[in-house]
Write a protein that holds these residues in place. Sequence first.
Motif, PDB file in Angstrom:
ATOM      1  N   ASP A  93       0.868  -1.181   0.000  1.00 35.62           N
ATOM      2  CA  ASP A  93       0.000   0.000   0.000  1.00 35.62           C
ATOM      3  C   ASP A  93       0.906   1.233   0.000  1.00 35.62           C
ATOM      4  O   ASP A  93       1.416   1.633   1.046  1.00 35.62           O
ATOM      5  CB  ASP A  93      -0.868  -0.077   1.268  1.00 35.62           C
ATOM      6  N   THR A  94       1.124   1.810  -1.194  1.00 33.31           N
ATOM      7  CA  THR A  94       2.076   2.927  -1.268  1.00 33.31           C
ATOM      8  C   THR A  94       1.495   4.215  -0.687  1.00 33.31           C
ATOM      9  O   THR A  94       2.225   5.070  -0.212  1.00 33.31           O
ATOM     10  CB  THR A  94       2.546   3.192  -2.719  1.00 33.31           C
ATOM     11  N   GLY A  95       0.149   4.320  -0.721  1.00 28.28           N
ATOM     12  CA  GLY A  95      -0.484   5.503  -0.131  1.00 28.28           C
ATOM     13  C   GLY A  95      -0.122   5.627   1.347  1.00 28.28           C
ATOM     14  O   GLY A  95       0.093   6.728   1.866  1.00 28.28           O
TER      15      GLY A  95
ATOM     16  N   TYR B 281       3.191   7.422   1.811  1.00 25.87           N
ATOM     17  CA  TYR B 281       3.062   8.879   1.681  1.00 25.87           C
ATOM     18  C   TYR B 281       2.306   9.453   2.881  1.00 25.87           C
ATOM     19  O   TYR B 281       2.595  10.557   3.349  1.00 25.87           O
ATOM     20  CB  TYR B 281       2.329   9.238   0.381  1.00 25.87           C
ATOM     21  N   ARG B 282       1.347   8.690   3.371  1.00 27.36           N
ATOM     22  CA  ARG B 282       0.589   9.148   4.538  1.00 27.36           C
ATOM     23  C   ARG B 282       1.501   9.269   5.758  1.00 27.36           C
ATOM     24  O   ARG B 282       1.369  10.187   6.566  1.00 27.36           O
ATOM     25  CB  ARG B 282      -0.561   8.173   4.847  1.00 27.36           C
ATOM     26  N   ALA B 283       2.447   8.316   5.909  1.00 26.68           N
ATOM     27  CA  ALA B 283       3.374   8.377   7.044  1.00 26.68           C
ATOM     28  C   ALA B 283       4.235   9.637   6.957  1.00 26.68           C
ATOM     29  O   ALA B 283       4.520  10.289   7.968  1.00 26.68           O
ATOM     30  CB  ALA B 283       4.245   7.123   7.073  1.00 26.68           C
TER      31      ALA B 283
ATOM     32  N   ALA C 228      -3.562  16.111   3.767  1.00 27.06           N
ATOM     33  CA  ALA C 228      -2.170  16.581   3.842  1.00 27.06           C
ATOM     34  C   ALA C 228      -1.284  15.733   2.910  1.00 27.06           C
ATOM     35  O   ALA C 228      -0.356  16.243   2.276  1.00 27.06           O
ATOM     36  CB  ALA C 228      -1.652  16.494   5.276  1.00 27.06           C
ATOM     37  N   THR C 229      -1.604  14.449   2.804  1.00 20.95           N
ATOM     38  CA  THR C 229      -0.812  13.536   1.966  1.00 20.95           C
ATOM     39  C   THR C 229      -0.884  13.933   0.504  1.00 20.95           C
ATOM     40  O   THR C 229       0.118  13.895  -0.222  1.00 20.95           O
ATOM     41  CB  THR C 229      -1.309  12.089   2.124  1.00 20.95           C
ATOM     42  N   SER C 230      -2.080  14.309   0.081  1.00 17.36           N
ATOM     43  CA  SER C 230      -2.256  14.678  -1.315  1.00 17.36           C
ATOM     44  C   SER C 230      -1.383  15.896  -1.660  1.00 17.36           C
ATOM     45  O   SER C 230      -0.923  16.037  -2.790  1.00 17.36           O
ATOM     46  CB  SER C 230      -3.743  14.943  -1.552  1.00 17.36           C
ATOM     47  N   VAL C 231      -1.114  16.742  -0.665  1.00 15.71           N
ATOM     48  CA  VAL C 231      -0.265  17.923  -0.892  1.00 15.71           C
ATOM     49  C   VAL C 231       1.224  17.533  -0.831  1.00 15.71           C
ATOM     50  O   VAL C 231       1.994  17.830  -1.742  1.00 15.71           O
ATOM     51  CB  VAL C 231      -0.579  19.026   0.168  1.00 15.71           C
TER      52      VAL C 231
ATOM     53  N   VAL D  39      10.046  14.035  -2.035  1.00 15.66           N
ATOM     54  CA  VAL D  39       9.286  13.044  -1.248  1.00 15.66           C
ATOM     55  C   VAL D  39       9.046  11.804  -2.109  1.00 15.66           C
ATOM     56  O   VAL D  39       9.258  10.668  -1.676  1.00 15.66           O
ATOM     57  CB  VAL D  39       7.933  13.652  -0.765  1.00 15.66           C
ATOM     58  N   ARG D  40       8.649  12.022  -3.360  1.00 10.26           N
ATOM     59  CA  ARG D  40       8.344  10.899  -4.247  1.00 10.26           C
ATOM     60  C   ARG D  40       9.583  10.046  -4.509  1.00 10.26           C
ATOM     61  O   ARG D  40       9.517   8.825  -4.515  1.00 10.26           O
ATOM     62  CB  ARG D  40       7.756  11.387  -5.583  1.00 10.26           C
ATOM     63  N   GLU D  41      10.701  10.712  -4.689  1.00 11.18           N
ATOM     64  CA  GLU D  41      11.955  10.008  -4.958  1.00 11.18           C
ATOM     65  C   GLU D  41      12.238   8.989  -3.845  1.00 11.18           C
ATOM     66  O   GLU D  41      12.553   7.834  -4.093  1.00 11.18           O
ATOM     67  CB  GLU D  41      13.058  11.060  -4.941  1.00 11.18           C
TER      68      GLU D  41
ATOM     69  N   GLY E 280      -1.438   2.398  -5.897  1.00 14.47           N
ATOM     70  CA  GLY E 280      -1.065   3.797  -5.711  1.00 14.47           C
ATOM     71  C   GLY E 280      -1.596   4.649  -6.835  1.00 14.47           C
ATOM     72  O   GLY E 280      -2.736   4.457  -7.295  1.00 14.47           O
ATOM     73  N   ARG E 281      -0.784   5.622  -7.273  1.00  9.10           N
ATOM     74  CA  ARG E 281      -1.212   6.536  -8.333  1.00  9.10           C
ATOM     75  C   ARG E 281      -0.280   6.480  -9.541  1.00  9.10           C
ATOM     76  O   ARG E 281      -0.660   6.839 -10.643  1.00  9.10           O
ATOM     77  CB  ARG E 281      -1.231   7.988  -7.822  1.00  9.10           C
ATOM     78  N   ASP E 282       0.976   6.058  -9.294  1.00  6.69           N
ATOM     79  CA  ASP E 282       1.999   6.114 -10.347  1.00  6.69           C
ATOM     80  C   ASP E 282       2.720   4.780 -10.476  1.00  6.69           C
ATOM     81  O   ASP E 282       3.856   4.721 -10.917  1.00  6.69           O
ATOM     82  CB  ASP E 282       3.027   7.194  -9.984  1.00  6.69           C
ATOM     83  N   ILE E 283       2.064   3.708 -10.063  1.00  4.59           N
ATOM     84  CA  ILE E 283       2.768   2.420 -10.019  1.00  4.59           C
ATOM     85  C   ILE E 283       3.032   1.901 -11.432  1.00  4.59           C
ATOM     86  O   ILE E 283       4.164   1.566 -11.776  1.00  4.59           O
ATOM     87  CB  ILE E 283       1.990   1.375  -9.167  1.00  4.59           C
TER      88      ILE E 283
ATOM     89  N   GLU F 130     -11.457  17.088  -5.149  1.00  6.67           N
ATOM     90  CA  GLU F 130     -10.315  18.004  -5.033  1.00  6.67           C
ATOM     91  C   GLU F 130      -9.013  17.197  -5.072  1.00  6.67           C
ATOM     92  O   GLU F 130      -8.041  17.565  -5.717  1.00  6.67           O
ATOM     93  CB  GLU F 130     -10.449  18.757  -3.708  1.00  6.67           C
ATOM     94  N   ARG F 131      -9.028  16.074  -4.352  1.00 18.42           N
ATOM     95  CA  ARG F 131      -7.838  15.224  -4.291  1.00 18.42           C
ATOM     96  C   ARG F 131      -7.532  14.628  -5.676  1.00 18.42           C
ATOM     97  O   ARG F 131      -6.397  14.600  -6.109  1.00 18.42           O
ATOM     98  CB  ARG F 131      -8.076  14.101  -3.278  1.00 18.42           C
ATOM     99  N   ASP F 132      -8.587  14.173  -6.380  1.00 22.57           N
ATOM    100  CA  ASP F 132      -8.419  13.638  -7.745  1.00 22.57           C
ATOM    101  C   ASP F 132      -7.755  14.685  -8.620  1.00 22.57           C
ATOM    102  O   ASP F 132      -6.818  14.383  -9.357  1.00 22.57           O
ATOM    103  CB  ASP F 132      -9.778  13.349  -8.402  1.00 22.57           C
TER     104      ASP F 132
ATOM    105  N   ARG G 132      -5.933  17.267  -7.819  1.00 19.57           N
ATOM    106  CA  ARG G 132      -4.530  17.497  -7.452  1.00 19.57           C
ATOM    107  C   ARG G 132      -3.648  16.327  -7.916  1.00 19.57           C
ATOM    108  O   ARG G 132      -2.585  16.514  -8.477  1.00 19.57           O
ATOM    109  CB  ARG G 132      -4.432  17.685  -5.936  1.00 19.57           C
ATOM    110  N   ASP G 133      -4.122  15.107  -7.670  1.00 17.45           N
ATOM    111  CA  ASP G 133      -3.336  13.920  -8.038  1.00 17.45           C
ATOM    112  C   ASP G 133      -3.133  13.822  -9.556  1.00 17.45           C
ATOM    113  O   ASP G 133      -2.098  13.356 -10.028  1.00 17.45           O
ATOM    114  CB  ASP G 133      -4.010  12.634  -7.536  1.00 17.45           C
ATOM    115  N   MET G 134      -4.154  14.277 -10.323  1.00 18.20           N
ATOM    116  CA  MET G 134      -4.085  14.130 -11.784  1.00 18.20           C
ATOM    117  C   MET G 134      -3.358  15.280 -12.461  1.00 18.20           C
ATOM    118  O   MET G 134      -2.946  15.152 -13.614  1.00 18.20           O
ATOM    119  CB  MET G 134      -5.499  14.035 -12.369  1.00 18.20           C
ATOM    120  N   HIS G 135      -3.239  16.404 -11.756  1.00 18.58           N
ATOM    121  CA  HIS G 135      -2.659  17.584 -12.403  1.00 18.58           C
ATOM    122  C   HIS G 135      -1.308  17.993 -11.863  1.00 18.58           C
ATOM    123  O   HIS G 135      -0.767  19.010 -12.263  1.00 18.58           O
ATOM    124  CB  HIS G 135      -3.640  18.757 -12.335  1.00 18.58           C
ATOM    125  N   ARG G 136      -0.749  17.235 -10.909  1.00 15.08           N
ATOM    126  CA  ARG G 136       0.566  17.623 -10.391  1.00 15.08           C
ATOM    127  C   ARG G 136       1.626  17.386 -11.470  1.00 15.08           C
ATOM    128  O   ARG G 136       1.421  16.569 -12.381  1.00 15.08           O
ATOM    129  CB  ARG G 136       0.880  16.862  -9.103  1.00 15.08           C
ATOM    130  N   GLU G 137       2.742  18.088 -11.293  1.00 18.86           N
ATOM    131  CA  GLU G 137       3.768  18.025 -12.320  1.00 18.86           C
ATOM    132  C   GLU G 137       4.495  16.666 -12.324  1.00 18.86           C
ATOM    133  O   GLU G 137       4.752  16.084 -13.357  1.00 18.86           O
ATOM    134  CB  GLU G 137       4.768  19.142 -12.057  1.00 18.86           C
TER     135      GLU G 137
END
Length: 222
Positions: free
Chosen positions: A32-34, A37-39, A96-99, A106-108, A127-130, A177-179, A181-186
């Motif tokens: 569970d990769t989320g 990020y949550r941690a 907060a995790t979505s931000v 952090v992703r690295e 996750g989102r980018d697996i 809102e979370r969708d 952010r998750d779909m439009h981040r760089e």
Amino acid sequence: MRFNVAIDGPAGAGKSTIAREAARRQHMIYVDTGAMYRAMALFMLRNGIDPSDTESVVKQCALAHITIRYENGEQMVFLNGENVNSYLRTEEVGNATSVVSTIPKVREKMVELQQSLAAENDCIMDGRDIGTCVLPDAGLKVYLTADSTVRARRRYDELKAKGQECDLEKIREDIEERDYRDMHRETSPLRQAPDAVLLDTSSMTVEEVVERLMELCRERRG
Ligand code: DC
């Protein structure tokens, strides 16, 4: 050769429920990769760091040592040696995790941990980018989604069952809102990988989705 399954999709699509059950039936581990990020977000909240203050998050994330262990098949996330599983699933931490997860540094750090788990175990990772970034060579990629109204309803029922007070409309707004952010981040936005199988679960039961995933695993795993 390891057999890894990548499951991506928006918040509340049922990824973790499906992936956990499928992993149990396939004798694979569920990653569970989320939760990782949550941690990281929990660490920032506990230390009074604004999740959107990129400079401070980057500085502080070096101090957050996140590790994973499995106890009775369940993933346990340790933050600087403390098992933090029970603090991760609140709406406050989720938002907060979505931000925090938009920050490349952090992703690295998280991707490195995820790739090492997949190299050592046959796993179903969600996750989102697996499929697009973490495991581009996964044996099976699935993009799991559902209508946002259906997803909000599921999360509402889940929270209610735990006895938490919540508001359906607010949950739907947070999800959308979370969708966005998750779909439009760089960095590594949520996207269906070109070779992922699309599963819309809006009108499917959990058992139907798990069965479909089992079928796909059997086909690909041989
Ligand atoms: O799946 P979840 O609700 O636990 O994820 C929480 C947040 O973490 C979500 O808003 C996006 C982020 N996340 C991510 O960016 N990449 C992942 N691989 C997993 C989660």
